[in-house]
Design an enzyme around this catalytic site. Structure first.
Site, PDB file in Angstrom:
ATOM      1  N   ASP A 132      66.917  36.163  37.295  1.00 26.58           N
ATOM      2  CA  ASP A 132      66.958  36.077  35.824  1.00 26.58           C
ATOM      3  C   ASP A 132      65.585  35.799  35.214  1.00 26.58           C
ATOM      4  O   ASP A 132      65.455  35.603  34.011  1.00 26.58           O
ATOM      5  CB  ASP A 132      67.953  34.995  35.383  1.00 26.58           C
ATOM      6  CG  ASP A 132      67.570  33.616  35.886  1.00 26.58           C
ATOM      7  OD1 ASP A 132      66.505  33.493  36.544  1.00 26.58           O
ATOM      8  OD2 ASP A 132      68.320  32.651  35.621  1.00 26.58           O
ATOM      9  N   GLY A 133      64.550  35.750  36.058  1.00 28.17           N
ATOM     10  CA  GLY A 133      63.192  35.561  35.538  1.00 28.17           C
ATOM     11  C   GLY A 133      62.707  34.128  35.583  1.00 28.17           C
ATOM     12  O   GLY A 133      61.531  33.864  35.350  1.00 28.17           O
ATOM     13  N   GLU A 134      63.605  33.181  35.879  1.00 25.08           N
ATOM     14  CA  GLU A 134      63.162  31.776  35.931  1.00 25.08           C
ATOM     15  C   GLU A 134      62.237  31.559  37.122  1.00 25.08           C
ATOM     16  O   GLU A 134      62.334  32.256  38.135  1.00 25.08           O
ATOM     17  CB  GLU A 134      64.378  30.843  36.011  1.00 25.08           C
ATOM     18  CG  GLU A 134      65.155  30.794  34.711  1.00 25.08           C
ATOM     19  CD  GLU A 134      66.374  29.894  34.780  1.00 25.08           C
ATOM     20  OE1 GLU A 134      66.707  29.405  35.874  1.00 25.08           O
ATOM     21  OE2 GLU A 134      66.991  29.696  33.723  1.00 25.08           O
ATOM     22  N   LYS A 170      30.868  32.979  10.430  1.00 28.12           N
ATOM     23  CA  LYS A 170      32.089  33.789  10.520  1.00 28.12           C
ATOM     24  C   LYS A 170      33.128  33.339   9.509  1.00 28.12           C
ATOM     25  O   LYS A 170      33.310  32.150   9.285  1.00 28.12           O
ATOM     26  CB  LYS A 170      32.655  33.645  11.935  1.00 28.12           C
ATOM     27  CG  LYS A 170      34.017  34.255  12.152  1.00 28.12           C
ATOM     28  CD  LYS A 170      34.418  34.223  13.630  1.00 28.12           C
ATOM     29  CE  LYS A 170      35.360  33.097  13.952  1.00 28.12           C
ATOM     30  NZ  LYS A 170      35.883  33.153  15.326  1.00 28.12           N
ATOM     31  N   ASP A 228      30.784  31.984  23.385  1.00 24.81           N
ATOM     32  CA  ASP A 228      31.935  31.474  22.633  1.00 24.81           C
ATOM     33  C   ASP A 228      32.882  30.792  23.615  1.00 24.81           C
ATOM     34  O   ASP A 228      32.789  31.022  24.824  1.00 24.81           O
ATOM     35  CB  ASP A 228      32.645  32.623  21.905  1.00 24.81           C
ATOM     36  CG  ASP A 228      33.378  32.148  20.654  1.00 24.81           C
ATOM     37  OD1 ASP A 228      33.485  30.919  20.450  1.00 24.81           O
ATOM     38  OD2 ASP A 228      33.852  33.002  19.874  1.00 24.81           O
TER      39      ASP A 228
HETATM   40  C1  R5P Z   1      37.531  30.316  17.403  1.00 22.26           C
HETATM   41  O1  R5P Z   1      37.629  29.166  17.020  1.00 22.26           O
HETATM   42  C2  R5P Z   1      37.172  30.597  18.816  1.00 22.26           C
HETATM   43  O2  R5P Z   1      36.009  29.893  19.164  1.00 22.26           O
HETATM   44  C3  R5P Z   1      36.976  32.073  19.088  1.00 22.26           C
HETATM   45  O3  R5P Z   1      35.854  32.537  18.346  1.00 22.26           O
HETATM   46  C4  R5P Z   1      38.164  32.884  18.703  1.00 22.26           C
HETATM   47  O4  R5P Z   1      39.346  32.329  19.205  1.00 22.26           O
HETATM   48  C5  R5P Z   1      38.026  34.301  19.207  1.00 22.26           C
HETATM   49  O5  R5P Z   1      39.138  35.037  18.830  1.00 22.26           O
HETATM   50  P1  R5P Z   1      39.077  36.607  18.732  1.00 22.26           P
HETATM   51  O6  R5P Z   1      38.542  37.117  20.041  1.00 22.26           O
HETATM   52  O7  R5P Z   1      40.509  37.009  18.501  1.00 22.26           O
HETATM   53  O8  R5P Z   1      38.221  36.980  17.584  1.00 22.26           O
END
Ligand code: R5P
Length: 290
Positions: A34-36, A184, A210
């Site tokens: 069942d996927g569990e 951003k 990031d």
């Molecule tokens: C935002 O706070 C994070 O540091 C990333 O910049 C963000 O989650 C990236 O998301 P996506 O790739 O969808 O732009």
């Protein structure tokens, strides 16, 4: 010390066991019809300090973590340390609208019930860790990213937004390079707008860092702004590469030259290992330093 690798983090767990020269056990995880989730640790007992390595994303891996915690405890583990390379639900770290749960807190409370120590890597917001009652440490992947790129001719490290500026600074400091950030604005879950780059990147090789790449909208827009400003080369590195909606394939034609992530999540570009940093934290814990 014994390392138990969950199905989300096998390679990282094995690498960790090899660095620490300790036993490695692979959890045998499958699914019921069942996927569990079904999981088993093939041992009669575990009379040792046990480290479970398991990213808690997607939800099935979180459930597997809960089950592994119980299995390990039942086998008599002296202590249980959770290594959670990518901590799911960290972005819902507060109630944004009435009626929402505080998801990150819920996850911490449940994980905390059956462990003695927690290690995460670049968790989205460090304050989340305060929901754990046990000792906890968030490892910064900046050192691993800087090490990987140190001989790649990078001139400047940039973050896509001010929120990640600290990360760009950390990587820049490790590499002995300048750092800066872009600005951003998030327009929707998948769309962002990045203001034109103010930093002088003309003719320079830029490394964008990031914490995570989710849909990829952020890095695509950041790279376009930097290319527009005259950057000669653009590499991208993140800690957690989710690469949702086939974003890796959609990056063909984007303004950056390469994209890499750490191995907190598995992907074809997860080439930067955080194993040594986690191993250091585990050694320090053993020595009673935290
Ligand atoms: C935002 O706070 C994070 O540091 C990333 O910049 C963000 O989650 C990236 O998301 P996506 O790739 O969808 O732009």
């Amino acid at each position: 010390m014994i390392i138990v690798g969950g199905s989300a983090s096998m390679d990282l767990a094995k690498e960790l066991a090899s660095i620490l020269e300790c036993d490695y056990i692979q959890a045998a995880t499958t699914s019921f019809p069942d996927g569990e989730c079904y999981t088993r640790i093939d041992r009669e007992s575990l009379d040792d300090d046990v480290v479970i390595v398991q990213t808690t994303f997607p939800d099935s891996k979180l459930v597997e973590m809960f089950l592994l915690q119980d299995a390990v405890r039942r086998l008599g583990a002296r202590t249980i340390t959770l290594v959670i390379p990518y901590f799911g639900y960290a972005r819902q770290d507060r109630v944004f609208k009435p009626g929402e749960p505080e998801s990150a807190k819920v996850m911490c409370q449940h994980l905390d019930m059956n462990c003695d120590r927690v290690i995460t890597v670049d968790i989205h917001k460090e304050a989340i860790l305060n929901y754990f009652n046990h000792p906890h440490k968030d490892i910064k992947a900046a050192a691993a990213i800087a090490e990987y790129f140190k001989a790649k001719g990078i001139d400047i490290v940039m973050s896509p937004d001010i929120g990640a500026a600290g990360r760009a600074k950390m990587v820049g400091d490790f590499m002995g390079l300048p750092y800066d950030h872009l600005n951003k604005t998030r327009l929707s879950g998948t769309e962002v707008r990045i203001a034109p780059a103010e930093a002088d990147v003309k003719g320079k090789k830029v490394l964008i860092v990031d914490d995570m790449i989710s849909t990829g909208g952020t890095i695509v827009a950041a790279a376009a702004a930097l290319r527009e400003a005259g950057a000669a080369g653009i590499s991208v590195a993140c800690t957690h590469g989710l690469f949702l909606n086939n974003s890796l394939e959609r990056f063909t034609g984007a303004s950056f030259d390469s994209v890499l992530s750490c191995n907190t999540l598995n992907s074809p570009v997860s080439h930067i290992s955080v194993a040594r940093l986690i191993a250091d934290a585990l050694r320090e814990a053993k020595e009673g330093k935290w």
